[in-house]
Design a protein around this motif. Structure first.
Motif, PDB file in Angstrom:
ATOM      1  N   ARG A  37       0.836  -1.200   0.000  1.00  0.00           N
ATOM      2  CA  ARG A  37       0.000   0.000   0.000  1.00  0.00           C
ATOM      3  C   ARG A  37       0.865   1.242   0.000  1.00  0.00           C
ATOM      4  NH1 ARG A  37      -2.614  -0.449   6.126  1.00  0.00           N
ATOM      5  NH2 ARG A  37      -0.688   0.038   7.282  1.00  0.00           N
ATOM      6  N   GLN A  38       0.280   2.311  -0.513  1.00  0.00           N
ATOM      7  CA  GLN A  38       0.969   3.589  -0.526  1.00  0.00           C
ATOM      8  C   GLN A  38      -0.007   4.698  -0.224  1.00  0.00           C
ATOM      9  OE1 GLN A  38       3.229   4.481  -4.082  1.00  0.00           O
ATOM     10  NE2 GLN A  38       4.484   5.936  -2.956  1.00  0.00           N
ATOM     11  N   ALA A  39       0.260   5.392   0.855  1.00  0.00           N
ATOM     12  CA  ALA A  39      -0.553   6.536   1.251  1.00  0.00           C
ATOM     13  C   ALA A  39       0.055   7.801   0.661  1.00  0.00           C
ATOM     14  CB  ALA A  39      -0.617   6.623   2.766  1.00  0.00           C
ATOM     15  N   PRO A  40      -0.750   8.842   0.482  1.00  0.00           N
ATOM     16  CA  PRO A  40      -0.223  10.094  -0.077  1.00  0.00           C
ATOM     17  C   PRO A  40       0.960  10.619   0.731  1.00  0.00           C
ATOM     18  CG  PRO A  40      -2.610  10.155  -0.012  1.00  0.00           C
ATOM     19  CD  PRO A  40      -2.205   8.929   0.732  1.00  0.00           C
ATOM     20  N   GLY A  41       2.038  10.928   0.030  1.00  0.00           N
ATOM     21  CA  GLY A  41       3.201  11.484   0.691  1.00  0.00           C
ATOM     22  C   GLY A  41       4.064  10.486   1.437  1.00  0.00           C
ATOM     23  N   LYS A  42       3.705   9.212   1.335  1.00  0.00           N
ATOM     24  CA  LYS A  42       4.465   8.186   2.046  1.00  0.00           C
ATOM     25  C   LYS A  42       5.034   7.170   1.072  1.00  0.00           C
ATOM     26  CE  LYS A  42       2.002   8.503   6.435  1.00  0.00           C
ATOM     27  NZ  LYS A  42       1.339   7.731   7.527  1.00  0.00           N
ATOM     28  N   GLU A  43       6.014   6.444   1.535  1.00  0.00           N
ATOM     29  CA  GLU A  43       6.592   5.403   0.706  1.00  0.00           C
ATOM     30  C   GLU A  43       5.679   4.181   0.680  1.00  0.00           C
ATOM     31  OE1 GLU A  43      11.349   6.411   1.257  1.00  0.00           O
ATOM     32  OE2 GLU A  43      10.560   4.464   1.868  1.00  0.00           O
ATOM     33  N   ARG A  44       5.806   3.433  -0.392  1.00  0.00           N
ATOM     34  CA  ARG A  44       5.049   2.193  -0.495  1.00  0.00           C
ATOM     35  C   ARG A  44       5.535   1.232   0.573  1.00  0.00           C
ATOM     36  NH1 ARG A  44       4.970   0.224  -6.410  1.00  0.00           N
ATOM     37  NH2 ARG A  44       3.807   2.169  -6.547  1.00  0.00           N
ATOM     38  N   GLU A  45       4.589   0.527   1.207  1.00  0.00           N
ATOM     39  CA  GLU A  45       4.981  -0.409   2.246  1.00  0.00           C
ATOM     40  C   GLU A  45       4.340  -1.776   2.026  1.00  0.00           C
ATOM     41  OE1 GLU A  45       3.724   0.202   6.265  1.00  0.00           O
ATOM     42  OE2 GLU A  45       1.671   0.749   5.703  1.00  0.00           O
ATOM     43  N   PHE A  46       5.033  -2.784   2.473  1.00  0.00           N
ATOM     44  CA  PHE A  46       4.528  -4.151   2.451  1.00  0.00           C
ATOM     45  C   PHE A  46       3.404  -4.273   3.473  1.00  0.00           C
ATOM     46  CE2 PHE A  46       4.515  -8.696   2.360  1.00  0.00           C
ATOM     47  CZ  PHE A  46       4.350  -9.094   3.685  1.00  0.00           C
ATOM     48  N   VAL A  47       2.355  -4.978   3.097  1.00  0.00           N
ATOM     49  CA  VAL A  47       1.234  -5.200   4.006  1.00  0.00           C
ATOM     50  C   VAL A  47       1.125  -6.669   4.385  1.00  0.00           C
ATOM     51  CG1 VAL A  47      -1.271  -5.072   4.293  1.00  0.00           C
ATOM     52  CG2 VAL A  47      -0.053  -3.254   3.063  1.00  0.00           C
ATOM     53  N   SER A  48       1.101  -7.525   3.378  1.00  0.00           N
ATOM     54  CA  SER A  48       0.857  -8.933   3.661  1.00  0.00           C
ATOM     55  C   SER A  48       1.306  -9.784   2.490  1.00  0.00           C
ATOM     56  CB  SER A  48      -0.633  -9.154   3.934  1.00  0.00           C
ATOM     57  OG  SER A  48      -0.915 -10.510   4.229  1.00  0.00           O
ATOM     58  N   ALA A  49       1.605 -11.049   2.763  1.00  0.00           N
ATOM     59  CA  ALA A  49       1.961 -11.997   1.714  1.00  0.00           C
ATOM     60  C   ALA A  49       1.451 -13.377   2.085  1.00  0.00           C
ATOM     61  CB  ALA A  49       3.473 -12.031   1.501  1.00  0.00           C
ATOM     62  N   ILE A  50       1.303 -14.207   1.064  1.00  0.00           N
ATOM     63  CA  ILE A  50       0.830 -15.568   1.287  1.00  0.00           C
ATOM     64  C   ILE A  50       1.610 -16.503   0.398  1.00  0.00           C
ATOM     65  CG2 ILE A  50      -1.035 -15.351  -0.435  1.00  0.00           C
ATOM     66  CD1 ILE A  50      -2.757 -17.078   1.515  1.00  0.00           C
ATOM     67  N   SER A  51       1.961 -17.651   0.933  1.00  0.00           N
ATOM     68  CA  SER A  51       2.731 -18.635   0.181  1.00  0.00           C
ATOM     69  C   SER A  51       1.914 -19.199  -0.969  1.00  0.00           C
ATOM     70  CB  SER A  51       3.164 -19.761   1.111  1.00  0.00           C
ATOM     71  OG  SER A  51       2.026 -20.404   1.671  1.00  0.00           O
ATOM     72  N   TRP A  52       2.598 -19.897  -1.871  1.00  0.00           N
ATOM     73  CA  TRP A  52       1.920 -20.401  -3.061  1.00  0.00           C
ATOM     74  C   TRP A  52       0.794 -21.362  -2.695  1.00  0.00           C
ATOM     75  CZ3 TRP A  52       1.641 -25.574  -4.086  1.00  0.00           C
ATOM     76  CH2 TRP A  52       2.497 -26.394  -3.369  1.00  0.00           C
ATOM     77  N   SER A  53       0.967 -22.081  -1.617  1.00  0.00           N
ATOM     78  CA  SER A  53      -0.042 -23.062  -1.219  1.00  0.00           C
ATOM     79  C   SER A  53      -1.156 -22.450  -0.378  1.00  0.00           C
ATOM     80  CB  SER A  53       0.614 -24.173  -0.405  1.00  0.00           C
ATOM     81  OG  SER A  53       1.090 -23.660   0.823  1.00  0.00           O
ATOM     82  N   GLY A  54      -0.928 -21.250   0.097  1.00  0.00           N
ATOM     83  CA  GLY A  54      -1.906 -20.623   0.980  1.00  0.00           C
ATOM     84  C   GLY A  54      -1.746 -21.016   2.429  1.00  0.00           C
ATOM     85  N   GLY A  55      -0.717 -21.790   2.720  1.00  0.00           N
ATOM     86  CA  GLY A  55      -0.562 -22.288   4.076  1.00  0.00           C
ATOM     87  C   GLY A  55       0.071 -21.308   5.043  1.00  0.00           C
ATOM     88  N   ASN A  56       0.758 -20.312   4.518  1.00  0.00           N
ATOM     89  CA  ASN A  56       1.444 -19.358   5.387  1.00  0.00           C
ATOM     90  C   ASN A  56       1.126 -17.931   4.973  1.00  0.00           C
ATOM     91  OD1 ASN A  56       3.260 -21.175   7.067  1.00  0.00           O
ATOM     92  ND2 ASN A  56       3.815 -21.810   5.010  1.00  0.00           N
ATOM     93  N   GLY A  57       0.728 -17.128   5.956  1.00  0.00           N
ATOM     94  CA  GLY A  57       0.467 -15.720   5.713  1.00  0.00           C
ATOM     95  C   GLY A  57       1.413 -14.872   6.548  1.00  0.00           C
ATOM     96  N   TYR A  58       1.785 -13.734   6.002  1.00  0.00           N
ATOM     97  CA  TYR A  58       2.720 -12.833   6.669  1.00  0.00           C
ATOM     98  C   TYR A  58       2.125 -11.429   6.662  1.00  0.00           C
ATOM     99  CZ  TYR A  58       5.613 -16.785   5.300  1.00  0.00           C
ATOM    100  OH  TYR A  58       6.088 -18.055   5.094  1.00  0.00           O
ATOM    101  N   TYR A  59       2.360 -10.687   7.740  1.00  0.00           N
ATOM    102  CA  TYR A  59       1.743  -9.375   7.876  1.00  0.00           C
ATOM    103  C   TYR A  59       2.714  -8.365   8.468  1.00  0.00           C
ATOM    104  CZ  TYR A  59      -2.373 -12.339   7.469  1.00  0.00           C
ATOM    105  OH  TYR A  59      -3.296 -13.263   7.038  1.00  0.00           O
ATOM    106  N   VAL A  60       2.558  -7.137   8.054  1.00  0.00           N
ATOM    107  CA  VAL A  60       3.263  -6.060   8.735  1.00  0.00           C
ATOM    108  C   VAL A  60       2.620  -5.896  10.109  1.00  0.00           C
ATOM    109  CG1 VAL A  60       1.768  -4.217   7.838  1.00  0.00           C
ATOM    110  CG2 VAL A  60       4.141  -3.722   8.459  1.00  0.00           C
TER     111      VAL A  60
END
Length: 116
Positions: A37-60
């Motif tokens: 995500r990127q808010a006005p005036g801010k750098e783009r940041e990582f929010v979340s990711a998920i593995s190819w299988s869907g078994g693992n999720g990662y979050y800021v």
């Protein structure tokens, strides 16, 4: 892989939205997928990711416990369920695929606006 995010909108603080990302290409299920995500005036940041299988999720840290990432490989789609939204979650959200170890953000993104 081509990506198209949707589902953004205007919501009051404490509300929920569900973002979707439709992907094209037969190799979708082999990719780790994510949201930035990127808010006005801010750098783009990582929010979340998920593995190819869907078994693992990662979050800021700022979204842990409020956002949930999931994917449906049969439908080439990844989702981001966002609950208990806060004004600081307001941003353009982009879908991304990790190709060759590098995140590739594709598409226009979808705007999320959270009013206080």
């Amino acid at each position: 892989v081509q990506l198209q995010a949707s589902g953004g909108g205007l919501v009051q603080a404490g509300g929920s939205l569900r973002l979707s990302c439709a992907a094209s290409g037969r190799t979708f299920s082999s990719y780790e997928m994510g949201w930035f995500r990127q808010a006005p005036g801010k750098e783009r940041e990582f929010v979340s990711a998920i593995s190819w299988s869907g078994g693992n999720g990662y979050y800021v840290g700022s979204v842990k416990g409020r956002f949930t990432i999931s994917r449906d490989n049969a439908k080439n789609t990844v989702f981001l369920q966002m609950n208990s939204l806060k004004p600081e979650d307001s941003a353009v959200y982009y879908c991304a695929a990790k190709e060759g170890g590098i995140w590739q953000l594709r598409g226009q993104g979808t705007l999320v606006t959270v009013s206080s």
